[in-house]
Design an enzyme around this catalytic site. Sequence first.
Site, PDB file in Angstrom:
ATOM      1  N   LYS A  82      -9.988  -4.276  -3.224  1.00  0.00           N
ATOM      2  CA  LYS A  82     -10.632  -2.996  -3.488  1.00  0.00           C
ATOM      3  C   LYS A  82      -9.587  -1.961  -3.866  1.00  0.00           C
ATOM      4  CE  LYS A  82     -12.637  -3.646   0.622  1.00  0.00           C
ATOM      5  NZ  LYS A  82     -13.428  -3.529   1.859  1.00  0.00           N
ATOM      6  N   LYS A 111       0.822  -1.214   0.000  1.00  0.00           N
ATOM      7  CA  LYS A 111       0.000   0.000   0.000  1.00  0.00           C
ATOM      8  C   LYS A 111       0.847   1.251   0.000  1.00  0.00           C
ATOM      9  CE  LYS A 111      -4.375  -1.738   1.487  1.00  0.00           C
ATOM     10  NZ  LYS A 111      -5.540  -1.562   2.325  1.00  0.00           N
ATOM     11  N   LYS A 137      -4.304 -10.850  -5.642  1.00  0.00           N
ATOM     12  CA  LYS A 137      -5.578 -11.126  -4.969  1.00  0.00           C
ATOM     13  C   LYS A 137      -6.655 -10.129  -5.395  1.00  0.00           C
ATOM     14  CE  LYS A 137      -4.905  -8.269  -0.928  1.00  0.00           C
ATOM     15  NZ  LYS A 137      -4.963  -7.980   0.450  1.00  0.00           N
TER      16      LYS A 137
END
Length: 333
Positions: A199, A110, A196
Amino acid sequence: MSKRVLSCIQPTGDIHFGNYFGAVKNWVSLQDQYNCMYGVVDYHAMTMPYNPKKLKENTWELVYNLLAVGVKAENLFIQSLIPEHAELGWIFNNFASYGRVENMTQFKDKSKQSSQGKEGFISVGLYDYPVLQAADILIYRADFVPVGEDQKQHLELTKEIANRFNNQVGKEYFVLPEMLRTETPKIMSTADPTRKMSKSAGEKHNISIFADEKRLRKQIGSAVTDSGEPTSEMSPGLANLFQLLKAANNLTAHDEQMAAYTSGALKYSELKGIVADTLVGLNREFVEKKEAITADKKAIKNQIKASSAEIRKRAQATIREVKDLCGLSNVKF
Ligand code: TYM
């Protein structure tokens, strides 16, 4: 007393089939057996650049969605209505190893995304996120945590924090929680089956369980597979489609299609059609339930505020004991 189950989800968008098959489906079934608490973790959703108005909307939308799939209102809370999570998070900062937190793969992924964003900004919150997650779990002294495979590292860190705390205060105060996986703890993106379903990776990398039927069919129809040349191992794209069938409990179709694959007679378009039909079946059920539930949003909001206040009492009891154990001052309440 029945064992305690705790899990949470971020209000950063709709529930996708990865969230559902990897975790939320399990949340629903565990409710019959255990004392369950499920959180919509809005403090966590602040760790990446975000819009305050959208955060509030997403939080309530996620509450409606979770109720529509079968989570009971009395088990559901909103994290920011229980500020003791953040308080325990701060206390845990002092029991978490800097080096271990730095190694969390979710932070690495992230922070890469954040640094590529407009401002190139990476928040301390993003780094510290797993410590708050440990607080979410341990504040309820949870025995079990039903999550997808991607949360394994965070669970390990939670246990380390609990251990260090217990050692330092000289008491086995925190239970070491166990991770509960479903049969399909990692659903992949249909647009890129090597990563994966998620969102944060962008629209094409997740399929909402409340998606419009046309969009859902289109996403499954364009799922990346392979060239069809025989290989020794099934490609990740095909394996993911089979996983989706299994997760949705369409075992007859799963076994028939698998037999076709083994004999070399599998038609990819047919498999995709069956997966799409299966997911659309589930999707329709969810959409209908959501329509019924959202007929009275005000009543739901009141219910969730009340359940959060009830669940908060447990968090307050833990905080009081933790502060005593850590040498901090307590106000009587
Ligand atoms: P979040 O919001 O990303 O995801 C919610 C749940 O869905 C699971 N999941 C998946 N399972 C299978 N395949 C996938 N592709 C997939 N993508 C997501 C996640 O494992 C998770 O169980 N850090 C957590 C939120 C959190 C939490 C907690 C979880 C905060 N505090 C305390 C448990 C306990 C997260 O970002 O989940």
